[in-house]
Motif scaffolding. Structure first.
Motif, mmCIF file in Angstrom:
data_model
loop_
_atom_site.group_PDB
_atom_site.id
_atom_site.type_symbol
_atom_site.label_atom_id
_atom_site.label_comp_id
_atom_site.label_asym_id
_atom_site.label_seq_id
_atom_site.Cartn_x
_atom_site.Cartn_y
_atom_site.Cartn_z
ATOM 1 N N TYR A 1 32.965 -76.413 57.496
ATOM 2 C CA TYR A 1 33.918 -75.322 57.254
ATOM 3 C C TYR A 1 33.716 -74.653 55.902
ATOM 4 N N ILE A 2 32.492 -74.676 55.420
ATOM 5 C CA ILE A 2 32.178 -74.047 54.132
ATOM 6 C C ILE A 2 30.805 -73.399 54.267
ATOM 7 N N ASP A 3 30.587 -72.317 53.535
ATOM 8 C CA ASP A 3 29.331 -71.569 53.682
ATOM 9 C C ASP A 3 28.262 -71.941 52.661
ATOM 10 N N SER A 4 28.569 -72.882 51.777
ATOM 11 C CA SER A 4 27.683 -73.125 50.631
ATOM 12 C C SER A 4 26.319 -73.680 51.010
ATOM 13 N N GLY A 5 26.182 -74.188 52.219
ATOM 14 C CA GLY A 5 24.928 -74.845 52.576
ATOM 15 C C GLY A 5 24.963 -76.328 52.253
ATOM 16 N N GLN A 6 25.964 -76.743 51.480
ATOM 17 C CA GLN A 6 26.133 -78.161 51.155
ATOM 18 C C GLN A 6 26.745 -78.856 52.374
ATOM 19 N N ALA A 7 26.153 -79.977 52.799
ATOM 20 C CA ALA A 7 26.613 -80.604 54.043
ATOM 21 C C ALA A 7 27.688 -81.652 53.829
ATOM 22 N N GLU A 8 27.707 -82.254 52.630
ATOM 23 C CA GLU A 8 28.561 -83.422 52.436
ATOM 24 C C GLU A 8 29.477 -83.271 51.230
ATOM 25 N N VAL A 9 30.656 -83.862 51.330
ATOM 26 C CA VAL A 9 31.517 -84.002 50.146
ATOM 27 C C VAL A 9 31.005 -85.247 49.424
ATOM 28 N N PRO A 10 30.436 -85.092 48.216
ATOM 29 C CA PRO A 10 29.796 -86.248 47.569
ATOM 30 C C PRO A 10 30.817 -87.336 47.213
ATOM 31 N N ASP A 11 30.382 -88.587 47.346
ATOM 32 C CA ASP A 11 31.240 -89.721 47.003
ATOM 33 C C ASP A 11 31.383 -89.783 45.477
ATOM 34 N N PRO A 12 32.608 -89.614 44.949
ATOM 35 C CA PRO A 12 32.771 -89.568 43.484
ATOM 36 C C PRO A 12 32.995 -90.938 42.851
ATOM 37 N N TYR A 13 33.077 -91.994 43.664
ATOM 38 C CA TYR A 13 33.618 -93.279 43.210
ATOM 39 C C TYR A 13 32.863 -93.863 42.017
ATOM 40 N N TYR A 14 31.528 -93.794 42.042
ATOM 41 C CA TYR A 14 30.745 -94.396 40.958
ATOM 42 C C TYR A 14 30.292 -93.366 39.931
ATOM 43 N N GLY A 15 30.823 -92.147 40.021
ATOM 44 C CA GLY A 15 30.407 -91.084 39.099
ATOM 45 C C GLY A 15 31.427 -90.819 38.008
ATOM 46 N N ASP A 16 31.262 -89.686 37.323
ATOM 47 C CA ASP A 16 32.159 -89.348 36.218
ATOM 48 C C ASP A 16 33.280 -88.412 36.692
ATOM 49 N N GLU A 17 34.098 -88.017 35.725
ATOM 50 C CA GLU A 17 35.289 -87.221 36.022
ATOM 51 C C GLU A 17 34.966 -85.910 36.753
ATOM 52 N N ASP A 18 33.848 -85.288 36.358
ATOM 53 C CA ASP A 18 33.475 -83.998 36.962
ATOM 54 C C ASP A 18 33.377 -84.090 38.480
ATOM 55 N N GLY A 19 32.916 -85.236 38.965
ATOM 56 C CA GLY A 19 32.742 -85.420 40.401
ATOM 57 C C GLY A 19 34.047 -85.267 41.171
ATOM 58 N N PHE A 20 35.144 -85.664 40.543
ATOM 59 C CA PHE A 20 36.450 -85.567 41.213
ATOM 60 C C PHE A 20 36.895 -84.107 41.327
ATOM 61 N N TYR A 21 36.563 -83.327 40.297
ATOM 62 C CA TYR A 21 36.885 -81.888 40.362
ATOM 63 C C TYR A 21 35.996 -81.174 41.376
ATOM 64 N N GLU A 22 34.744 -81.613 41.462
ATOM 65 C CA GLU A 22 33.842 -81.018 42.460
ATOM 66 C C GLU A 22 34.377 -81.274 43.868
ATOM 67 N N VAL A 23 34.865 -82.497 44.111
ATOM 68 C CA VAL A 23 35.469 -82.833 45.405
ATOM 69 C C VAL A 23 36.638 -81.894 45.697
ATOM 70 N N LEU A 24 37.508 -81.700 44.703
ATOM 71 C CA LEU A 24 38.677 -80.828 44.917
ATOM 72 C C LEU A 24 38.264 -79.390 45.211
ATOM 73 N N ASP A 25 37.245 -78.905 44.514
ATOM 74 C CA ASP A 25 36.766 -77.531 44.753
ATOM 75 C C ASP A 25 36.254 -77.373 46.189
ATOM 76 N N LEU A 26 35.431 -78.323 46.617
ATOM 77 C CA LEU A 26 34.873 -78.251 47.980
ATOM 78 C C LEU A 26 35.983 -78.340 49.021
ATOM 79 N N LEU A 27 36.934 -79.256 48.792
ATOM 80 C CA LEU A 27 38.009 -79.450 49.768
ATOM 81 C C LEU A 27 38.942 -78.252 49.824
#
Ligand code: 4NP
Length: 152
Positions: free
Chosen positions: A114-140
């Motif tokens: 349901y997104i046009d970005s060409g990105q297929a997956e919402v990346p798993d943020p669990y083992y990453g840094d804070e930025d990853g959580f904001y990226e998840v929110l943007d995609l969602l």
């Protein structure tokens, strides 16, 4: 009434964020009567737990509450209960397809269909840094808006 289940691995980061994003959107648009929603994880690790504190903090910074949600695991009855089961990544999708009953009525899809970005997956943020959580929110945010608008 469209029934949607958001699914990730642990049900403490991505899928509860998707649930909270979709809930907030329905509340803002006055469309709560048209949908029901929930979220679940393919794994059992975090059953009963609140979402990850880092995910809650990022959501709060964006004006969204999600700390009331509690993790549960996907169950076979979900495949009869829900119209759409939205997998956050391809691994979640594979796990869902392997447990789907043959006569299931649910459509199993990737959230980022349901997104046009060409990105297929919402990346798993669990083992990453804070930025990853904001990226998840943007995609969602984009995917939930597109999903919501398609079915209401
Ligand atoms: P989620 O993130 O699938 O987006 O909830 C994860 C949560 C927990 C773990 C992995 C991913 N874990 O390994 O415990």
């Amino acid at each position: 009434m469209m029934k949607i289940l958001f699914v990730c691995l642990g049900n403490i980061c991505r899928s509860p964020a998707a649930e909270a994003t979709f809930r907030q959107l329905c509340q803002q648009q006055g469309t709560e009567q048209r949908f029901t929603w929930d979220s679940a994880g393919t794994a059992a690790y975090h059953i009963g737990k609140a979402p990850d504190k880092r995910m809650c903090a990022a959501a709060k910074a964006r004006g969204m509450a999600m700390d009331d949600l509690r993790a549960r695991q996907v169950k076979v009855s979900d495949f009869y209960e829900y119209d759409m089961i939205m997998a956050m990544d391809k691994s979640n999708m594979a796990n869902l397809l392997s447990m789907r009953p043959v006569d299931s009525s649910a459509d199993v899809k990737l959230m980022l269909d349901y997104i046009d970005s060409g990105q297929a997956e919402v990346p798993d943020p669990y083992y990453g840094d804070e930025d990853g959580f904001y990226e998840v929110l943007d995609l969602l945010d984009t995917a939930c808006r597109n999903l919501h608008n398609k079915y209401c």
